[in-house]
Every structure is written in C-alpha cells, then in structure tokens.
Design an enzyme around this catalytic site. Structure first.
Site, short mmCIF file in Angstrom:
data_model
loop_
_atom_site.label_atom_id
_atom_site.label_comp_id
_atom_site.label_asym_id
_atom_site.label_seq_id
_atom_site.Cartn_x
_atom_site.Cartn_y
_atom_site.Cartn_z
N ARG A 1 0.89 -1.18 0.00
CA ARG A 1 0.00 0.00 0.00
C ARG A 1 0.92 1.22 0.00
O ARG A 1 1.75 1.38 0.90
CB ARG A 1 -0.90 0.01 1.22
CG ARG A 1 -1.55 1.38 1.44
CD ARG A 1 -2.62 1.38 2.50
NE ARG A 1 -3.79 0.67 2.01
CZ ARG A 1 -4.99 0.71 2.61
NH1 ARG A 1 -5.15 1.42 3.72
NH2 ARG A 1 -6.02 0.06 2.11
N HIS B 1 -7.66 1.00 -6.11
CA HIS B 1 -7.78 0.10 -4.94
C HIS B 1 -8.48 -1.19 -5.40
O HIS B 1 -9.62 -1.48 -5.02
CB HIS B 1 -8.61 0.80 -3.86
CG HIS B 1 -8.51 0.16 -2.51
ND1 HIS B 1 -7.66 -0.90 -2.22
CD2 HIS B 1 -9.17 0.42 -1.34
CE1 HIS B 1 -7.81 -1.24 -0.95
NE2 HIS B 1 -8.71 -0.48 -0.40
N GLN C 1 -10.24 -3.96 -3.02
CA GLN C 1 -11.51 -3.53 -2.45
C GLN C 1 -12.67 -3.87 -3.37
O GLN C 1 -13.70 -4.39 -2.94
CB GLN C 1 -11.48 -2.02 -2.18
CG GLN C 1 -12.76 -1.49 -1.61
CD GLN C 1 -13.02 -2.02 -0.21
OE1 GLN C 1 -12.18 -1.90 0.65
NE2 GLN C 1 -14.18 -2.61 0.02
N ASP D 1 -17.58 6.85 -0.57
CA ASP D 1 -16.30 6.70 0.14
C ASP D 1 -16.02 8.05 0.82
O ASP D 1 -16.71 9.05 0.55
CB ASP D 1 -15.19 6.34 -0.89
CG ASP D 1 -13.84 6.06 -0.24
OD1 ASP D 1 -13.78 5.84 0.98
OD2 ASP D 1 -12.83 6.06 -0.98
N CYS E 1 -16.35 1.33 1.47
CA CYS E 1 -15.16 0.49 1.73
C CYS E 1 -14.68 0.61 3.16
O CYS E 1 -13.95 -0.25 3.63
CB CYS E 1 -14.06 0.84 0.73
SG CYS E 1 -13.37 2.49 0.94
N ARG F 1 -13.23 -8.78 2.11
CA ARG F 1 -11.84 -8.47 1.77
C ARG F 1 -10.98 -9.71 2.02
O ARG F 1 -10.09 -10.05 1.24
CB ARG F 1 -11.31 -7.32 2.65
CG ARG F 1 -11.97 -5.97 2.41
CD ARG F 1 -11.64 -5.41 1.05
NE ARG F 1 -10.20 -5.27 0.84
CZ ARG F 1 -9.45 -4.26 1.29
NH1 ARG F 1 -10.01 -3.26 1.94
NH2 ARG F 1 -8.16 -4.20 1.03
N1 CP Z 1 -11.06 -0.28 2.91
C1 CP Z 1 -9.78 -0.33 3.27
O1 CP Z 1 -8.87 -0.54 2.47
O2 CP Z 1 -9.57 -0.13 4.61
P1 CP Z 1 -8.19 0.07 5.35
O3 CP Z 1 -7.66 1.43 4.97
O4 CP Z 1 -8.52 -0.02 6.80
O5 CP Z 1 -7.22 -1.00 4.91
N1 NVA Z 2 -10.20 6.72 -0.77
C1 NVA Z 2 -9.69 6.26 0.51
C2 NVA Z 2 -9.84 4.79 0.64
C3 NVA Z 2 -9.40 4.22 1.96
C4 NVA Z 2 -9.51 2.73 2.04
C5 NVA Z 2 -8.25 6.69 0.65
O1 NVA Z 2 -7.48 6.54 -0.29
O2 NVA Z 2 -7.90 7.21 1.71
#
Ligand code: CP
Ligand code: NVA
Length: 308
Positions: free
Chosen positions: A107, A134, A137, A225, A266, A294
């Site tokens: 990530r 992502h 997700q 989101d 998400c 997930r």
């Molecule tokens: N939805 C998601 O990716 O959550 P986290 O940021 O907690 O991993």
């Molecule tokens: N759009 C959000 C998703 C988190 C899982 C971010 O990138 O922070």
C-alpha cells in the site's frame, strides 16, 4: 506467477475465477474459528511481505489472517521503518525482498512505486491501494453484491461523491464485469478521464450526472467513500465538504434507488459526512459483509498470483 496490479489489467475470466474461488473458500470455512486453518493449505512454506506506507485496518488484518488461514507466513512492514523510507530505491528493495519472500503486497502513495516494485521484483506484487486505484476492495465489493443479489452484470451501480481511487477501480470493474456505472458528484472532483475510457472501450460507458436524485433513480447498488482520502491535503477538507454535501448518501437519496438496493462503503467512514448512520446501519447496508469479504477475495487473489 503474476502480479495483481489493477482490475483493468487482469484478464476478465481470471477475475471471475477469483470471485467464484473466494466464495467457495468462504463457504468451506463457514462457522470455523477465525484462526482455524483451511482444509487446504496452498500457502504452506510461503512467506509474504505486507508493506504499508499509509495506515490500514482492513487491508492489513485481512491479508494477514487470510494468508495464515492458507498456511502461509506473513510479515507486516511499515515503509517508514524500512530503508525504502530513507532513500533506498524501489528497484533495489524489490530485488532484495524477492530473495526473502514469495509475494509482496504494498500500500503506497504514488502508483509509480507499485509499478516499479512489480517491474523489479521476481515475485508477484499485489496493489493494496495507491493514490489512483484500490483493486482488492472492488473484488470484495463485486463478491459482496453477488452473494446478496446474484450476478452484477447489467446492474445499475451509482457512485456518489469524490471520483477517487476506489471509484477508479469501480470504473475498471464496470468494464470487466459488465455493469452500468453512474458517477454523481461535483465537476471539480470528477474521476480521471482515462478511467472512464476503459469502461467505454469495453462497451459499458460510465454516465456522469450532477443531479444526485436523477443519478440514484433505479440503482441496484449505491456506493460512496470518504470525502478526503489519505493522500489528499487536509487543507482541502472544508472546500471538499462544501462541494460534496449535496452528494451525502442519506435516506432521502436512497429513496430514489430500487427498494432492494444495496449500500456499500469500503470504510473507514466519516459517519454523517459522506453517508448518514441511518443508511450505514439501515436495511440497505452490507458494509460489514463487504469488509469481511476483503479476507475471502484477497485469499483468492493471493492464490491466483502464486498459481496455487
Ligand atoms: N477499505 C480499506 O482498504 O480499509 P483500510 O484502509 O482499513 O485498509
Ligand atoms: N479513498 C480512501 C480509501 C481508503 C480505504 C483513501 O485513499 O484514503
């Protein structure tokens, strides 16, 4: 051996096989304690590095638990604690990690970091979120929709809010899984045009409608989101809130969707900003099934990457 970098760059038949495999694995361990090993142990003797350059609850824990259930071992690493956070190149990091582990999940911020990791690693790399996409997700989201309502192909999915990284992967999924996607949000927060092009090329052009009531009409699935993503400057917060207020998912807007429409987010959510608690905890919401899935979806992705 193959990397899972994005939904639009993965073969549609393989995506379908992953969703169906995830469902089968979920069913196979129904009722078991979370720490119980799966009957099959396809990851026995495999070591996986989970690298986080941004915070995470779901991605971190679901990958860790899922890999252990399949018999693999994990190490969760923070980018800042590695030399990666202190000037070592991504290419060198990728080559070194490939000598220790069988799979890398990362990530990160810039998409380029993910792509370089995948280019220089000799092991598969999984995208655990970048500023732009992502994909893990949305695999869980497609699985969740289908578990509740059957095939997602041909359904109307409405995204309300910011045209962000999670939306981008929905746009890719629209092309690959064949659903109709509508974006409703302010022009200033429109998704990148390139994401829309993919769906159009696949015969599922994305509709943009600034009017949320019209956009929600007849929706089978409503998704939103956070209004401010991890990579967005906090200084943008107030402006974004003002721009997005009309797109908050609340009971009034949900009344325009189909009576049996599902609601997804998400998570993490900012309750009563992008969606009201009434909707999040209401009859349309499947947000905790979505979070659970997930785990199952990513187990299928990991198996696909390693060919096991
Ligand atoms: N939805 C998601 O990716 O959550 P986290 O940021 O907690 O991993
Ligand atoms: N759009 C959000 C998703 C988190 C899982 C971010 O990138 O922070």
């Amino acid at each position: 051996m193959q990397s899972f970098l994005d939904i639009h760059t993965t073969d549609a038949a393989d995506l379908r096989q992953m969703i169906d495999g995830a469902r089968a694995m979920k069913d196979a361990r129904a009722g078991q304690p979370k720490g119980a090993p799966d009957a099959e142990q396809p990851l026995a003797n495999r070591m996986v590095a989970l690298i986080f350059e941004k915070p995470s609850t779901r991605t971190r824990i679901s990958f860790d638990v899922g890999i252990r259930q399949m018999g693999g071992q994990t190490m969760v690493l923070s980018g800042a604690d590695m030399q990666l956070g202190h000037g070592e190149t991504i290419a060198d990091t990728a080559r070194v990690l490939s000598r220790y582990v069988d799979l890398i999940m990362i990530r990160t911020f810039e998409e380029q970091t993910l792509l370089e990791m995948a280019e220089y690693a000799d092991v598969p790399v999984i995208n655990g979120l970048t500023n732009r996409t992502h994909p893990c997700q949305i695999m869980a989201d497609v699985m969740t929709y289908e578990e509740h309502r059957g095939p997602i192909a041909g359904k109307k999915v409405v995204w309300s809010g910011d045209g962000n990284n999670v939306f981008a992967s929905f746009a890719h999924a629209a092309g690959q899984f064949g659903f109709d996607l509508t974006f409703t949000g302010p022009e200033t927060l429109d998704p990148e045009k390139v994401w829309l092009d993919h769906a159009a090329e696949k015969g599922h052009p994305i509709t943009i409608d600034r009017n949320p009531e019209r956009a929600f009409a007849g929706a089978d699935l409503v998704v939103t989101d956070t209004w401010v993503s991890m990579h967005d400057p906090q200084s943008a917060r107030e402006r974004r809130h003002n721009q997005l207020r009309a797109y908050q998912v609340n009971e009034r807007l949900m009344a325009h969707a189909k009576p049996d429409a599902l609601f997804m987010h998400c998570l993490p959510a900012h309750r009563d900003d992008e969606a009201t608690s009434e909707v999040m905890d209401g009859p349309h919401s499947v947000i905790f099934d979505e979070a659970e899935n997930r785990l199952h979806a990513q187990k299928a992705i990991v198996r696909w990457c390693l060919g096991v």
